[in-house]
Design an enzyme around this catalytic site. Structure first.
Site, PDB file in Angstrom:
ATOM      1  N   HIS A 135      -7.815  -5.190  -0.722  1.00  0.00           N
ATOM      2  CA  HIS A 135      -6.646  -4.568  -0.324  1.00  0.00           C
ATOM      3  C   HIS A 135      -6.188  -5.037   1.101  1.00  0.00           C
ATOM      4  O   HIS A 135      -6.935  -5.647   1.956  1.00  0.00           O
ATOM      5  CB  HIS A 135      -7.022  -3.212  -0.085  1.00  0.00           C
ATOM      6  CG  HIS A 135      -5.874  -2.248   0.080  1.00  0.00           C
ATOM      7  ND1 HIS A 135      -4.969  -1.808  -0.775  1.00  0.00           N
ATOM      8  CD2 HIS A 135      -5.259  -1.643   1.130  1.00  0.00           C
ATOM      9  CE1 HIS A 135      -4.003  -0.992  -0.277  1.00  0.00           C
ATOM     10  NE2 HIS A 135      -4.362  -0.872   1.147  1.00  0.00           N
ATOM     11  N   SER A 185       1.058  -1.048  -0.128  1.00  0.00           N
ATOM     12  CA  SER A 185       0.187  -0.160   0.156  1.00  0.00           C
ATOM     13  C   SER A 185       0.824   1.127   0.018  1.00  0.00           C
ATOM     14  O   SER A 185       1.664   1.555  -0.783  1.00  0.00           O
ATOM     15  CB  SER A 185      -0.852   0.016   1.183  1.00  0.00           C
ATOM     16  OG  SER A 185      -2.095   1.282   1.152  1.00  0.00           O
ATOM     17  N   ASP A 217     -10.091  -3.758  -5.039  1.00  0.00           N
ATOM     18  CA  ASP A 217      -9.444  -2.665  -4.461  1.00  0.00           C
ATOM     19  C   ASP A 217      -9.327  -1.161  -5.329  1.00  0.00           C
ATOM     20  O   ASP A 217      -9.256  -1.504  -6.266  1.00  0.00           O
ATOM     21  CB  ASP A 217      -7.750  -3.154  -4.357  1.00  0.00           C
ATOM     22  CG  ASP A 217      -6.858  -2.342  -3.703  1.00  0.00           C
ATOM     23  OD1 ASP A 217      -7.305  -1.150  -3.251  1.00  0.00           O
ATOM     24  OD2 ASP A 217      -5.721  -2.702  -3.295  1.00  0.00           O
TER      25      ASP A 217
END
Length: 352
Positions: free
Chosen positions: A322, A198, A292
Site C-alpha cells: 500500500h 487510498s 495490501d
C-alpha cells in the site's frame, strides 16, 4: 513556488533519507532474497521487504498508537523521506476553493510550458485523518511531469474534526471549481480526470458515482490502492493484517475517526462498492497492490464495474505494498507502477 507544499525534514529524517537513497539496488536484492510470498504466489519486491524490516522494528513506528496531530506529523515526514524530488514547476499556484463549509486549500501544478493535456483533480491518501498537499506533493508532481496535465491537489477537511461526509462534500466543491476554472487555465472542462490514492481513491470513486449526469463528468476515475468498502473486512485484511505498513489495526483506527455511526459504512459515499447501480460511470483505472489489506475490495469493485458495462483497467502491482506512489525515489517497482498509472491517464485525456 508553492509555500503550502514546502517542507523540511528533521536532522534524523535527513540522515534516514540519505541512508535509504545510498543503498544500491543490488544490495536491496541481496537483503530481500527471502521476501514474503502472498497466497497468489507473488513475491514482495526486495526494496519493500528491506524497508518494512527496518520500519517494523523501529520503536514508535505505528502512528495509530499516537494522538492524531502527532500521527499527522509522522506520516508527512515518512512520505518525504522516500519521495522523489523535482525542479520548480512552471506553475505552482496555491488556491482556495469556495465551499459552504468555508474555503478549501488547494495547489495547482503545471510541470511544462505550453498547453496542458488536461487536468487531474487529485485527492491524497491518509485514511481521511492524515495527509495534506505537502504529504502528496512528490506523487502529484510525478503525475504532472509524466502526463503533461495540470494537477489540482485538494486539501479536503480531515477527520475526526470533520467526519464523514465532509471529505466527499469538499470533493464535490473541488470538482465544480475545477470545471468552472478549467477554461481560464487553458484546459477543456471535458478533459478532467478525478484521481486519488487510498482514502483519496475512495473519494474519487464516490465522486464518480455522485457526478453521474453532471454536465462535465470525469473523463476517467483513477483509483490507486483505494478504500472501497468500510462495511466489512475482506479476506485480504486477514492475510495482510500486520507487517505491510497499512495494517488492519490502522484501518480500524481510520474508520473509527472517520465514521460517526455504524450505518455510515453502508452509505455508498463511504463504501462505493455498495453502490446499487454502477452503470454509466466514467472509465476506471484501478491499481491494486499485491500486499495490501485493501487488495480484495479493489478486485471486487473492478468486477462490479465490468459487470455494469464500465470500461476498467485493473493494474495488479503484484509485488508492492500500500502507498507505493510515495516511495518512487527508492523503489523501481513503485516507479514503474506509478508510470503505468500516468500512461493510463494520458490515454484517457487523449481519447476522442
Amino acid at each position: 513556488m508553492s509555500q503550502a507544499t514546502s517542507r523540511t525534514l528533521t536532522r534524523l529524517r535527513k540522515i534516514e533519507r540519505a541512508i535509504v537513497l545510498a543503498i544500491p539496488h543490488t544490495a536491496f536484492r541481496l537483503l530481500g532474497q527471502k521476501a514474503p510470498v502472498n497466497v497468489n504466489g507473488d513475491r514482495l519486491v526486495p526494496e519493500a521487504a528491506v524497508m518494512l524490516r527496518f520500519m517494523n522494528r523501529l520503536p514508535g513506528s505505528d502512528f495509530s498508537d499516537k494522538p492524531v496531530e502527532q500521527a499527522r506529523v509522522q506520516a508527512e515526514e515518512e512520505a518525504i523521506v522516500y519521495a522523489d524530488t523535482f525542479e520548480p514547476f512552471v506553475i505552482e499556484e496555491d488556491l482556495h476553493i469556495p465551499s459552504p463549509a468555508g474555503p478549501i486549500p488547494a495547489t495547482r501544478y503545471r510541470a511544462h510550458a505550453g498547453a496542458p493535456r488536461g487536468l487531474i483533480v487529485y485527492f491524497h491518501g491518509g485514511g481521511w485523518v492524515l495527509g495534506s498537499r505537502a504529504y502528496i506533493d512528490s506523487a502529484v508532481r510525478f503525475l504532472a511531469v509524466h502526463t503533461g496535465a495540470d494537477v489540482l491537489s485538494v486539501d479536503y477537511r480531515l477527520a475526526p474534526e470533520h467526519p464523514f461526509p465532509a471529505a466527499i462534500d469538499d470533493g464535490l466543491a473541488a470538482w465544480d471549481f475545477a470545471v468552472a476554472h478549467a477554461s481560464s487555465w487553458g484546459i477543456d472542462p471535458d478533459r478532467i480526470v478525478v484521481a486519488g490514492d487510498s482514502a483519496g481513491g475512495n473519494i474519487s470513486a464516490a465522486l464518480s458515482q455522485l457526478l453521474r449526469g453532471h454536465a462535465h463528468p470525469p473523463r476517467m476515475q483513477a483509483l490507486l490502492f483505494p478504500v472501497l468498502d468500510l462495511s466489512t473486512e475482506h479476506p485480504s485484511y486477514e492475510e495482510f493484517a500486520d507487517g505491510y505498513y497499512l495494517t488492519r489495526k490502522k484501518m480500524r483506527w481510520f474508520k473509527g475517526h472517520y465514521l460517526t455511526k455504524p450505518d455510515d459504512a453502508l452509505d455508498h459515499r463511504a463504501s462505493p462498492l455498495l453502490g446499487e447501480d454502477l452503470a454509466g460511470l466514467p472509465p476506471a483505472y484501478i491499481a491494486v497492490a499485491g500486499f495490501d489489506p485493501l487488495h480484495d475490495e479493489a478486485i471486487a469493485y473492478a468486477a462490479r464495474l465490468e459487470e455494469a458495462g464500465v470500461p476498467v483497467t485493473l493494474h495488479r502491482a503484484t509485488g508492492l505494498i500500500h502507498a507505493y506512489i510515495y516511495v518512487t525515489a527508492v523503489s523501481p517497482g513503485a516507479r514503474a507502477s506509478t508510470l503505468h498509472a500516468a500512461a493510463a491517464i494520458v490515454a484517457a485525456l487523449d481519447a476522442p
